[in-house]
Design an enzyme around this catalytic site. Structure first.
Site, PDB file in Angstrom:
ATOM      1  N   GLY A  45       1.048  -0.710  -0.121  1.00  0.00           N
ATOM      2  CA  GLY A  45      -0.289   0.808  -0.176  1.00  0.00           C
ATOM      3  C   GLY A  45       0.673   1.186   0.304  1.00  0.00           C
ATOM      4  N   GLU A 100       3.714   4.055   5.664  1.00  0.00           N
ATOM      5  CA  GLU A 100       2.509   3.214   6.101  1.00  0.00           C
ATOM      6  C   GLU A 100       1.740   4.054   5.209  1.00  0.00           C
ATOM      7  OE1 GLU A 100       0.961   0.871   5.400  1.00  0.00           O
ATOM      8  OE2 GLU A 100       0.673   0.032   7.548  1.00  0.00           O
ATOM      9  N   ASP A 104      -5.299   1.898  11.014  1.00  0.00           N
ATOM     10  CA  ASP A 104      -7.541   2.276  10.943  1.00  0.00           C
ATOM     11  C   ASP A 104      -7.463   1.345  12.484  1.00  0.00           C
ATOM     12  OD1 ASP A 104      -9.680   2.049   9.761  1.00  0.00           O
ATOM     13  OD2 ASP A 104      -9.351  -0.104  10.114  1.00  0.00           O
ATOM     14  N   GLY A 106      -5.459   0.098  14.271  1.00  0.00           N
ATOM     15  CA  GLY A 106      -3.756   0.247  14.768  1.00  0.00           C
ATOM     16  C   GLY A 106      -2.603  -1.556  14.548  1.00  0.00           C
ATOM     17  N   ASP A 160      -5.520  -0.786  -2.272  1.00  0.00           N
ATOM     18  CA  ASP A 160      -6.770  -1.464  -2.989  1.00  0.00           C
ATOM     19  C   ASP A 160      -7.958  -1.462  -2.053  1.00  0.00           C
ATOM     20  OD1 ASP A 160      -5.051  -2.318  -1.124  1.00  0.00           O
ATOM     21  OD2 ASP A 160      -6.108  -4.828  -2.486  1.00  0.00           O
ATOM     22  N   ARG A 166      -4.813   0.633  -6.899  1.00  0.00           N
ATOM     23  CA  ARG A 166      -4.056   1.091  -6.341  1.00  0.00           C
ATOM     24  C   ARG A 166      -2.914   2.197  -7.160  1.00  0.00           C
ATOM     25  NH1 ARG A 166      -2.566  -2.134  -1.615  1.00  0.00           N
ATOM     26  NH2 ARG A 166      -2.374  -4.470  -2.535  1.00  0.00           N
TER      27      ARG A 166
HETATM   28  P1  IMP Z   1      -5.018  -1.459  10.768  1.00  0.00           P
HETATM   29  O1  IMP Z   1      -4.865  -2.821  11.883  1.00  0.00           O
HETATM   30  O2  IMP Z   1      -6.463  -1.866  11.632  1.00  0.00           O
HETATM   31  O3  IMP Z   1      -4.704  -0.572  11.320  1.00  0.00           O
HETATM   32  O4  IMP Z   1      -5.421  -2.082   9.193  1.00  0.00           O
HETATM   33  C1  IMP Z   1      -4.009  -1.367   8.235  1.00  0.00           C
HETATM   34  C2  IMP Z   1      -4.525  -1.696   7.180  1.00  0.00           C
HETATM   35  O5  IMP Z   1      -6.055  -2.424   7.108  1.00  0.00           O
HETATM   36  C3  IMP Z   1      -3.871  -0.613   6.420  1.00  0.00           C
HETATM   37  O6  IMP Z   1      -2.526  -1.423   6.020  1.00  0.00           O
HETATM   38  C4  IMP Z   1      -4.509  -1.239   5.021  1.00  0.00           C
HETATM   39  O7  IMP Z   1      -3.823  -2.365   4.252  1.00  0.00           O
HETATM   40  C5  IMP Z   1      -6.115  -1.638   5.312  1.00  0.00           C
HETATM   41  N1  IMP Z   1      -7.036  -1.476   5.474  1.00  0.00           N
HETATM   42  C6  IMP Z   1      -7.715   0.395   5.894  1.00  0.00           C
HETATM   43  N2  IMP Z   1      -8.469   1.010   6.071  1.00  0.00           N
HETATM   44  C7  IMP Z   1      -8.758   1.081   4.275  1.00  0.00           C
HETATM   45  C8  IMP Z   1      -9.237   1.221   3.341  1.00  0.00           C
HETATM   46  O8  IMP Z   1     -10.302   2.457   3.071  1.00  0.00           O
HETATM   47  N3  IMP Z   1      -8.518   0.985   2.268  1.00  0.00           N
HETATM   48  C9  IMP Z   1      -7.873  -0.016   1.840  1.00  0.00           C
HETATM   49  N4  IMP Z   1      -6.790  -0.521   2.984  1.00  0.00           N
HETATM   50  C10 IMP Z   1      -7.486  -0.723   3.684  1.00  0.00           C
HETATM   51 MG    MG Z   2      -1.552  -1.737   4.240  1.00  0.00          MG
END
Ligand code: IMP
Ligand code: MG
Length: 180
Positions: A45, A100, A104, A106, A160, A166
């Protein structure tokens, strides 16, 4: 590229993204003045953000990448992270800035920061393109962020939906029910 199905609205244009990256790069230049910075891009990403950020910096920069796969429903992680491609070089005694795409809940980044901290860097910072603090479950200190965003699912500029979109030069909100 044609307008993706399910696209609801453009969140940030290419110009807005590039302008904000220049501002954040100037902050990073100031913070790490006189040092060499190792950028670690989290695949896939962050690739476009990583390359644009790296070129906006005036500091001496090294680049490495870390590939992860998180097991999840499309796009959103469930907190289970696996390193699918490790760093090529040691980060011991280096000033490291993790790059990064989005933070989201975390869970993903907390796991990665703990993993990298154990490798003995001189310093370890975090720079994210997007931050969705409203969904945070585990706390992670964010040193640099380009944009804070709301709940909607976002694609483009590296992000994505089912591995697509992407390569859009802008960031947009997509409705997953109407997307392919
Ligand atoms: P976390 O572990 O919940 O913080 O998720 C982070 C990962 O979820 C990111 O690195 C993305 O790959 C994916 N992600 C979270 N929200 C989105 C979004 O709105 N669009 C695309 N990917 C997302
Ligand atoms: Mg990611």
């Amino acid at each position: 590229m044609n307008t993706p199905p399910g696209l609801e609205r453009v969140l940030f244009t290419e110009q807005q993204i590039q302008q904000r990256i220049r501002e954040v790069a100037a902050e990073i230049d100031r913070r790490y003045q006189g040092r060499t910075l190792k950028l670690i891009g989290i695949l896939k990403g962050s690739i476009f953000f990583l390359t644009d950020l790296a070129r906006a910096l005036t500091l001496p920069v090294k680049i490495d990448t870390l590939g992860i796969s998180s097991f999840s429903n499309p796009g959103r992680s469930a907190g289970l992270v696996r390193i699918s491609k490790d760093l090529d070089e040691s980060i011991e005694n280096e000033d490291v800035l993790v790059v990064e795409d989005i933070i989201d809940t975390g869970f993903t980044i907390r796991y990665l920061m703990q993993n990298l901290a154990a490798r003995g860097p001189n310093s370890l910072g975090l720079c994210t393109l997007l931050d969705r603090t409203s969904r945070r479950i585990v706390q992670v200190p964010v040193d640099f962020r380009c944009f804070e965003i709301g709940e909607s699912f976002v694609i483009g500029y590296g992000l994505d939906y089912k591995q697509l979109y992407r390569n859009l030069c802008y960031l947009a909100v997509i409705n997953p029910e109407r997307a392919v």
